[in-house]
Motif scaffolding. Structure first.
Motif, short mmCIF file in Angstrom:
data_model
loop_
_atom_site.label_atom_id
_atom_site.label_comp_id
_atom_site.label_asym_id
_atom_site.label_seq_id
_atom_site.Cartn_x
_atom_site.Cartn_y
_atom_site.Cartn_z
N TRP A 75 0.83 -1.19 0.00
CA TRP A 75 0.00 0.00 0.00
C TRP A 75 0.86 1.25 0.00
N THR A 76 0.29 2.34 -0.44
CA THR A 76 0.89 3.66 -0.31
C THR A 76 0.09 4.41 0.74
N VAL A 77 0.78 4.85 1.79
CA VAL A 77 0.14 5.56 2.89
C VAL A 77 0.53 7.03 2.76
N GLU A 78 -0.48 7.87 2.61
CA GLU A 78 -0.26 9.31 2.44
C GLU A 78 -0.87 10.05 3.62
N GLU A 79 -0.05 10.85 4.28
CA GLU A 79 -0.51 11.66 5.41
C GLU A 79 -0.45 13.12 4.99
N VAL A 80 -1.59 13.79 5.03
CA VAL A 80 -1.69 15.18 4.60
C VAL A 80 -2.20 16.02 5.77
N ILE A 81 -1.44 17.08 6.12
CA ILE A 81 -1.85 17.98 7.20
C ILE A 81 -1.96 19.38 6.59
N THR A 82 -3.17 19.95 6.66
CA THR A 82 -3.42 21.29 6.11
C THR A 82 -4.14 22.14 7.15
N GLU A 83 -4.13 23.45 6.91
CA GLU A 83 -4.88 24.33 7.80
C GLU A 83 -6.36 24.19 7.53
N HIS A 84 -7.12 24.23 8.61
CA HIS A 84 -8.58 24.14 8.49
C HIS A 84 -9.15 25.54 8.73
N PRO A 85 -9.94 26.06 7.79
CA PRO A 85 -10.46 27.42 7.97
C PRO A 85 -11.44 27.51 9.14
N THR A 86 -11.34 28.61 9.88
CA THR A 86 -12.25 28.86 11.00
C THR A 86 -12.90 30.23 10.83
N ARG A 87 -14.01 30.44 11.50
CA ARG A 87 -14.71 31.73 11.39
C ARG A 87 -13.92 32.84 12.07
N ASP A 88 -13.40 32.54 13.23
CA ASP A 88 -12.56 33.53 13.91
C ASP A 88 -11.15 32.96 14.00
N ASN A 89 -10.19 33.81 14.13
CA ASN A 89 -8.80 33.36 14.16
C ASN A 89 -8.31 33.17 15.60
N ALA A 90 -9.22 32.86 16.51
CA ALA A 90 -8.84 32.69 17.91
C ALA A 90 -7.98 31.44 18.09
N ILE A 91 -8.27 30.39 17.33
CA ILE A 91 -7.51 29.15 17.45
C ILE A 91 -7.23 28.61 16.05
N GLN A 92 -6.03 28.11 15.86
CA GLN A 92 -5.68 27.55 14.56
C GLN A 92 -5.96 26.05 14.59
N LEU A 93 -6.72 25.61 13.61
CA LEU A 93 -7.06 24.19 13.51
C LEU A 93 -6.35 23.58 12.31
N LEU A 94 -5.98 22.33 12.45
CA LEU A 94 -5.33 21.59 11.37
C LEU A 94 -6.19 20.38 11.00
N GLN A 95 -6.29 20.15 9.71
CA GLN A 95 -6.99 18.95 9.23
C GLN A 95 -5.93 17.90 8.93
N VAL A 96 -6.11 16.75 9.54
CA VAL A 96 -5.18 15.64 9.35
C VAL A 96 -5.92 14.55 8.58
#
Length: 118
Positions: A75-96
């Motif tokens: 298998w090929t295992v791909e891990e992608v981590i990107t920024e997740h948009p939020t309404r306010d910039n109080a906390i930064q979320l990441l999509q894994v």
């Protein structure tokens, strides 16, 4: 009439012919069912491994924006981590996201998670 108990040779041959016709009709369906079961087992194993990799990200490997590809089994295992948009910039979320693909390129499993940035 003086007939002995038991079956004649003709009756036995007819029974074997009927039984072989029934088996010939059932075997292709059984083979198809077995192949579908094997594919379901592969997908379940890939899903389980993807969930395990998702749990490890951020614990044994750092939680950094980017993409990493590795091989496991065939298998090929791909891990992608990107920024997740939020309404306010109080906390930064990441999509894994963990994507597991077979050799032919078809996707076996995909799992996602949203996590706070460190």
């Amino acid at each position: 009439m003086n007939r002995k108990a038991g079956y004649s040779l003709l009756e036995v041959l007819i029974a074997f012919a009927v039984m072989s016709l029934v088996l010939a009709a059932l075997l292709p369906g059984q083979a198809k069912l077995l192949s579908r079961t094997t594919e379901a087992d592969r997908r379940l194993l890939a899903q389980d491994y993807a969930l395990s990799r998702l749990d490890q990200i951020g614990i044994t490997t750092p939680l950094e924006i980017g993409q990493m590809t590795q091989n496991y089994r065939n298998w090929t295992v791909e891990e992608v981590i990107t920024e997740h948009p939020t309404r306010d910039n109080a906390i930064q979320l990441l999509q894994v996201r963990v994507i597991i693909s077979a050799q032919g390129g078809n996707v076996l499993a995909t799992v996602d998670s949203i996590r706070p940035a460190p």
